[in-house]
Design a protein around this motif. Structure first.
Motif, PDB file in Angstrom:
ATOM      1  N   PRO A 123       0.816  -1.221   0.000  1.00 36.09           N
ATOM      2  CA  PRO A 123       0.000   0.000   0.000  1.00 36.09           C
ATOM      3  C   PRO A 123       0.851   1.275   0.000  1.00 36.09           C
ATOM      4  O   PRO A 123       1.767   1.407   0.804  1.00 36.09           O
ATOM      5  N   TYR A 124       0.526   2.179  -0.896  1.00 33.23           N
ATOM      6  CA  TYR A 124       1.244   3.435  -1.038  1.00 33.23           C
ATOM      7  C   TYR A 124       1.137   4.252   0.249  1.00 33.23           C
ATOM      8  O   TYR A 124       0.042   4.627   0.681  1.00 33.23           O
ATOM      9  N   LYS A 125       2.284   4.502   0.880  1.00 37.50           N
ATOM     10  CA  LYS A 125       2.379   5.276   2.119  1.00 37.50           C
ATOM     11  C   LYS A 125       1.422   4.771   3.212  1.00 37.50           C
ATOM     12  O   LYS A 125       1.023   5.522   4.097  1.00 37.50           O
ATOM     13  N   GLY A 126       1.035   3.513   3.113  1.00 35.14           N
ATOM     14  CA  GLY A 126       0.158   2.928   4.117  1.00 35.14           C
ATOM     15  C   GLY A 126      -1.304   3.298   3.995  1.00 35.14           C
ATOM     16  O   GLY A 126      -2.107   2.938   4.868  1.00 35.14           O
ATOM     17  N   PHE A 127      -1.695   3.984   2.916  1.00 35.06           N
ATOM     18  CA  PHE A 127      -3.085   4.395   2.752  1.00 35.06           C
ATOM     19  C   PHE A 127      -3.987   3.164   2.556  1.00 35.06           C
ATOM     20  O   PHE A 127      -3.683   2.281   1.747  1.00 35.06           O
ATOM     21  N   VAL A 128      -5.114   3.152   3.276  1.00 34.33           N
ATOM     22  CA  VAL A 128      -6.049   2.031   3.202  1.00 34.33           C
ATOM     23  C   VAL A 128      -6.577   1.845   1.781  1.00 34.33           C
ATOM     24  O   VAL A 128      -6.754   0.714   1.309  1.00 34.33           O
ATOM     25  N   LYS A 129      -6.817   2.941   1.084  1.00 28.35           N
ATOM     26  CA  LYS A 129      -7.360   2.848  -0.273  1.00 28.35           C
ATOM     27  C   LYS A 129      -6.383   2.194  -1.246  1.00 28.35           C
ATOM     28  O   LYS A 129      -6.749   1.868  -2.379  1.00 28.35           O
ATOM     29  N   TYR A 130      -5.125   2.012  -0.820  1.00 21.59           N
ATOM     30  CA  TYR A 130      -4.138   1.342  -1.659  1.00 21.59           C
ATOM     31  C   TYR A 130      -3.848  -0.078  -1.185  1.00 21.59           C
ATOM     32  O   TYR A 130      -2.873  -0.694  -1.625  1.00 21.59           O
ATOM     33  N   ASN A 131      -4.692  -0.619  -0.313  1.00 23.01           N
ATOM     34  CA  ASN A 131      -4.547  -2.011   0.087  1.00 23.01           C
ATOM     35  C   ASN A 131      -4.719  -2.928  -1.121  1.00 23.01           C
ATOM     36  O   ASN A 131      -5.516  -2.637  -2.029  1.00 23.01           O
ATOM     37  N   GLN A 132      -3.989  -4.040  -1.117  1.00 18.10           N
ATOM     38  CA  GLN A 132      -4.151  -5.008  -2.198  1.00 18.10           C
ATOM     39  C   GLN A 132      -5.587  -5.548  -2.190  1.00 18.10           C
ATOM     40  O   GLN A 132      -6.109  -5.893  -1.137  1.00 18.10           O
ATOM     41  N   PRO A 133      -6.231  -5.602  -3.356  1.00 21.53           N
ATOM     42  CA  PRO A 133      -7.610  -6.105  -3.412  1.00 21.53           C
ATOM     43  C   PRO A 133      -7.700  -7.547  -2.912  1.00 21.53           C
ATOM     44  O   PRO A 133      -6.789  -8.344  -3.129  1.00 21.53           O
ATOM     45  N   GLN A 134      -8.812  -7.851  -2.260  1.00 17.91           N
ATOM     46  CA  GLN A 134      -9.037  -9.217  -1.786  1.00 17.91           C
ATOM     47  C   GLN A 134      -9.587 -10.123  -2.876  1.00 17.91           C
ATOM     48  O   GLN A 134      -9.573 -11.347  -2.736  1.00 17.91           O
ATOM     49  N   GLY A 135     -10.074  -9.525  -3.947  1.00 17.32           N
ATOM     50  CA  GLY A 135     -10.635 -10.322  -5.031  1.00 17.32           C
ATOM     51  C   GLY A 135     -10.908  -9.473  -6.256  1.00 17.32           C
ATOM     52  O   GLY A 135     -10.814  -8.239  -6.215  1.00 17.32           O
ATOM     53  N   LEU A 136     -11.242 -10.126  -7.360  1.00 18.42           N
ATOM     54  CA  LEU A 136     -11.550  -9.475  -8.628  1.00 18.42           C
ATOM     55  C   LEU A 136     -12.837 -10.073  -9.196  1.00 18.42           C
ATOM     56  O   LEU A 136     -13.260 -11.168  -8.807  1.00 18.42           O
TER      57      LEU A 136
END
Length: 295
Positions: A123-136
């Motif tokens: 995640p970019y700078k620890g931002f939650v919105k940049y968390n790796q997706p759990q699925g597609l």
């Protein structure tokens, strides 16, 4: 005895909070007229609210009434597309579609079901919105023309990398809501067009690297869109400022509207403009990253 009563009071006070923890998405998803898409992981719970003018016209196992105009969605275990019909007194029929993602460990998996992904970055700078997706979202060929909203089809935002089916897509529920709000905002300010045209929507890390884009691009996360207006179908930005020319002034004109949209709706996100060149006719990028960025 006093200590027991104090403990009991403490537990009672915590109960609403504990109940809320069972909700995977505490924000209520608001069903509007037309096509609505709620995009979720399997076996998660979500609150859905409707206004008094919208009715569900059938019953499904994954939707239950909790209070007047308030429903609970319990996502099925099996990934896929589910839907329930809606009806509006004045605006007619619509639907709520529940899109259940396929669980994928995107932090580690580089290829899934023959589809090249490459691993998602930290995640970019620890931002939650940049968390790796759990699925597609798994897409087969028959779904390419499927509408996710009144103005967005799956083919508009699919990654452009070449592959066989199934393919995989990430789009965010709030990203679709943002596009609908932006569309209505522009119409209310005098722009006349049927729907957006898309340069780019979702990109896999693999494709994003292949085209030389930054590893933290919002296009990896399902809430970034490169848009232009092309109602005449020539694949270039229309003469939206009505000066008789299709040129960079039209891009500048639309860019100012996008900036105003974020400001007027108290939104934080990215907006960038790309002027016409030999490869494209100019477009505007908008995303829902949660902090402001301009270029």
């Amino acid at each position: 005895m006093i200590n027991f009563l104090l403990l009991l009071l403490y537990v009672l006070l915590l109960m609403p909070f504990s109940t809320s923890l069972a909700m995977n998405n505490p924000e209520q998803f608001i069903v509007e007229s037309g096509i609505n898409s709620l995009i979720v992981m399997p076996e998660t719970n979500h609150l859905v609210s409707v206004n008094n003018d919208i009715l569900f016209t059938e019953k499904v196992s994954w939707l239950s009434l909790k209070a007047p105009s308030l429903y609970m969605v319990k996502a099925p275990k099996t990934p896929g597309f589910y839907e329930i019909a809606t009806s509006h007194v004045k605006l007619g029929d619509g639907k709520l579609q529940l899109i259940v993602k396929t669980p994928i460990d995107t932090a580690r998996v580089k290829q899934f079901n023959g589809y090249q992904l490459n691993s998602y970055p930290e995640p970019y700078k620890g931002f939650v919105k940049y968390n790796q997706p759990q699925g597609l979202i798994e897409i087969n060929k028959s779904l390419e023309n499927h509408f996710l909203s009144n103005i967005v089809q799956i083919k508009d935002i699919m990654c452009k990398q070449r592959s066989e089916y199934p393919k995989y897509l990430l789009v965010d529920t709030q990203g679709l809501k943002m596009l609908n709000q932006l569309y209505k905002y522009l119409l209310a300010r005098g722009l006349k067009f049927s729907r957006f045209s898309f340069i780019s929507g979702y990109r896999t890390p693999y494709y994003n690297h292949m085209i030389g884009n930054g590893k933290n691009s919002r296009h990896l996360y399902g809430d970034a869109f490169d848009l232009y207006i092309d109602d005449n179908g020539d694949y270039r930005m229309d003469d939206i400022n009505q000066d008789g020319q299709q040129d960079k002034k039209d891009v500048d004109y639309l860019y100012q509207f996008f900036l105003a949209f974020l400001k007027d709706n108290n939104r934080q996100g990215g907006v960038g403009k790309y002027l016409p060149n030999s490869r494209h006719g100019g477009f505007i990028h908008i995303d829902n990253r949660g902090f402001n960025a301009r270029w």
